[in-house]
Design an enzyme around this catalytic site. Structure first.
Site, PDB file in Angstrom:
ATOM      1  N   LEU A 145       0.830  -1.207   0.000  1.00  0.00           N
ATOM      2  CA  LEU A 145       0.000   0.000   0.000  1.00  0.00           C
ATOM      3  C   LEU A 145       0.867   1.261   0.000  1.00  0.00           C
ATOM      4  CD1 LEU A 145      -2.780   1.409   0.264  1.00  0.00           C
ATOM      5  CD2 LEU A 145      -2.522   1.226   2.750  1.00  0.00           C
ATOM      6  N   GLU A 156       1.124   1.532  10.674  1.00  0.00           N
ATOM      7  CA  GLU A 156      -0.346   1.347  10.730  1.00  0.00           C
ATOM      8  C   GLU A 156      -1.061   2.596  11.223  1.00  0.00           C
ATOM      9  OE1 GLU A 156      -1.132  -1.167   9.258  1.00  0.00           O
ATOM     10  OE2 GLU A 156       0.502  -2.578   9.543  1.00  0.00           O
TER      11      GLU A 156
END
Length: 552
Positions: free
Chosen positions: A136, A378
């Site tokens: 990502l 994250e």
């Protein structure tokens, strides 16, 4: 179980709420200490810990939250937590490798793939036959990645072509399967939206180039890479989910992963706490163990308290996800609190070990370096705090929705026997609401805007402290009939709630001061909080006793 032998390495029953999770936690811990530790000793400092994935897979730990129809254990996110926590207590890098493989790449396939894609790839990931990487992050795209994607997936007459560069990709050099998030383009160049695709490395020749990123502060046994995709052909059957709709799945993946990362950091923190307890019992000051010093005991129980209350928030967030509730704020709060708490616990462990804590032979310094990544990965703590405040504002700052839990615990248990805790929580809520009310009034009268980042971060910090305190108080109450840790848990929860109330009232005061405001009602609340703390006695006295009963 007698409290006098209730060490940090034996409190699983106080942390995991059901028999399935508890048995799983015990199994992972035994497996880690018996098999993983020995294998890890044979690895170099930067040698890939993922080489142990087949060993982890043999125990069915790579599919704890995957339905049994795909070869998984058929569990929930709650059942995944003891797996990742137990592995992280042994080695943070291996836990990070498992997270990227299962919780990120595997979950994207599970939530976004077709039945054929899930049946083809999930069994291979669960068995360890394939190692997966979730792609990502990009070099020039930050927290708003889905709107800033530069990697493209261009539709052609034969299918699709993938081009772009991804960075900070865990498992990037060793992956057999890449799950890539790209910006889909129609042949005319028009945007089709974020889209996921599956890339099997063996079919790509030199079109996929993975470059290792060396020189990391921590997590050195994890594989971190930059991955370049150059004119990689993608068959229509390897597009993962509907074109343009990967964004929703990515957000769900990140939501679950943030709860998992919180549990991962708690494993690292537990190992540091356990090592600090053992060291202070063995290290003599004169003829007396360091553990017997009152200051040492208070510090150890403070570490235990932070770790234990963080677990209550993580469990609540996992429960929200498993039940399909709105889990965004709980997951964000659990992740921020757990990762920052872990850093504090690891830092305290280094301090308690003194010079030895700074040496690589004692692992606590490695734990600190490993944990440091997780306030960044994250979702950084800062971005998540801003998102927490934004979500609260959209809900019209319905802090009272959090405080609905003041009436009963999640399973219907009544108030805990510490009758001061609900009052303390209510005072904390009122502190937050008063601060928000006065700042908004000031803004409506032409003052500085409420939306500046300083205010947003402080509001999020206060709301998070209140929410975590609530989970601690009612998490302790829910264990009323579960035995040895009950009273200790109540004391820890009550102490945390009072400390949180003091901090919240001070933060509220400081916010008003920053806006040149004052509210006598807030001063009254602060006096009430201090009055309650004085009446109940200082935490330090209770902690000295608890250290002997729990850690002794």
């Amino acid at each position: 179980m007698d409290l006098t032998v209730f060490s940090p390495n034996q409190i699983l029953a106080a942390i995991f709420p059901d028999e399935v999770s508890l048995l799983l936690a015990r199994g992972v811990r035994e497996f880690g200490e018996r098999e993983l530790t020995a294998q890890l000793r044979g690895l170099g400092e930067e040698e890939f810990a993922g080489s142990l994935l087949p060993l982890v897979a043999q125990r069915s730990y790579l599919g704890a939250s995957v339905p049994s129809s795909y070869g998984g254990a058929g569990g929930t996110l709650e059942n995944y937590l003891p797996v990742i926590e137990g592995i992280a207590a042994i080695d943070g890098s291996l836990a990070l490798t498992v997270t990227a493989h299962e919780s990120l790449a595997g979950t994207q396939i599970l939530l976004g793939g077709s039945e054929e894609q899930k049946s083809t790839y999930l069994p291979k990931l669960i068995s360890g036959e394939m190692i997966a990487a979730w792609c990502l992050t990009e070099p020039n795209a930050g927290s708003n990645i889905l709107n800033d994607l530069r990697t493209t997936l261009l539709r052609t007459a034969e299918g699709w072509v993938l081009n772009g560069e991804k960075t900070f990709i865990t498992n990037g050099c060793h992956a057999d399967l890449y799950v890539v998030i790209a910006r889909a383009l129609n042949p005319d160049g028009h945007e089709a939206g974020p889209t996921a695709c599956l890339i099997e490395r063996k079919n790509c020749g030199g079109n996929v180039i993975a470059t290792p990123l060396h020189g990391k502060m921590g997590m050195r046994r994890s594989d971190t890479a930059s991955v370049t995709f150059d004119q990689v052909p993608v068959a229509p059957g390897n597009v993962l989910g509907p074109v343009g709709e990967a964004g929703k799945v990515v957000r769900s993946v990140l939501l679950r992963a943030r709860v998992g990362v919180a549990a991962l950091t708690l494993g690292i923190a537990r190992d540091s706490l356990d090592r600090a307890v053992r060291y202070t019992k063995e290290r003599n000051i004169g003829s007396d163990p360091l553990f017997n010093k009152p200051l040492t005991r208070v510090r150890l129980v403070n570490m235990l308290m932070s770790w234990w209350v963080a677990w209550q928030g993580v469990h609540c967030a996992a429960d929200f996800v498993d039940q399909g509730k709105a889990a965004k704020i709980p997951a964000f709060m659990a992740k921020v609190f757990a990762t920052e708490m872990a850093l504090q616990v690891c830092d305290e462990a280094i301090q308690l070990l003194g010079g030895y804590g700074y040496m690589t032979d004692y692992k606590v310094e490695q734990n600190y370096r490993d944990a440091r990544l997780l306030t960044v990965g994250e979702g950084t703590s800062e971005i998540l705090r801003l998102a927490i405040t934004d979500s609260l504002e959209k809900a019209n700052f319905a802090v009272d929705e959090f405080v609905a839990r003041l009436e009963t615990s999640p399973d219907g248990a009544s108030h805990p026997d510490d009758s001061s805790s609900p009052a303390i929580l209510s005072l904390s809520q009122n502190s937050i609401l008063l601060a928000i009310e006065r700042i908004k009034q000031h803004e409506s009268n032409g003052g500085p805007p409420f939306h500046d980042q300083f205010t947003a971060v402080e509001v999020a910090r206060m709301a998070m402290k209140l929410w975590i305190a609530m989970q601690a108080v009612y998490g302790a109450a829910a264990k009323e009939a579960e035995g040895p840790f009950t009273r200790a848990g109540m004391v820890l929860a009550s102490a945390f709630a009072k400390d949180a109330a003091i901090e919240i009232s001070h933060s509220a005061m400081n916010l008003l001061r920053a806006y040149g405001q004052w509210d006598e009602r807030l001063a009254v609340i602060q006096r009430q909080i201090y009055g309650s703390v004085v009446r109940d006695g200082p935490s330090e006295v209770l902690f000295t006793d608890l250290a002997e009963r729990i850690l002794g």
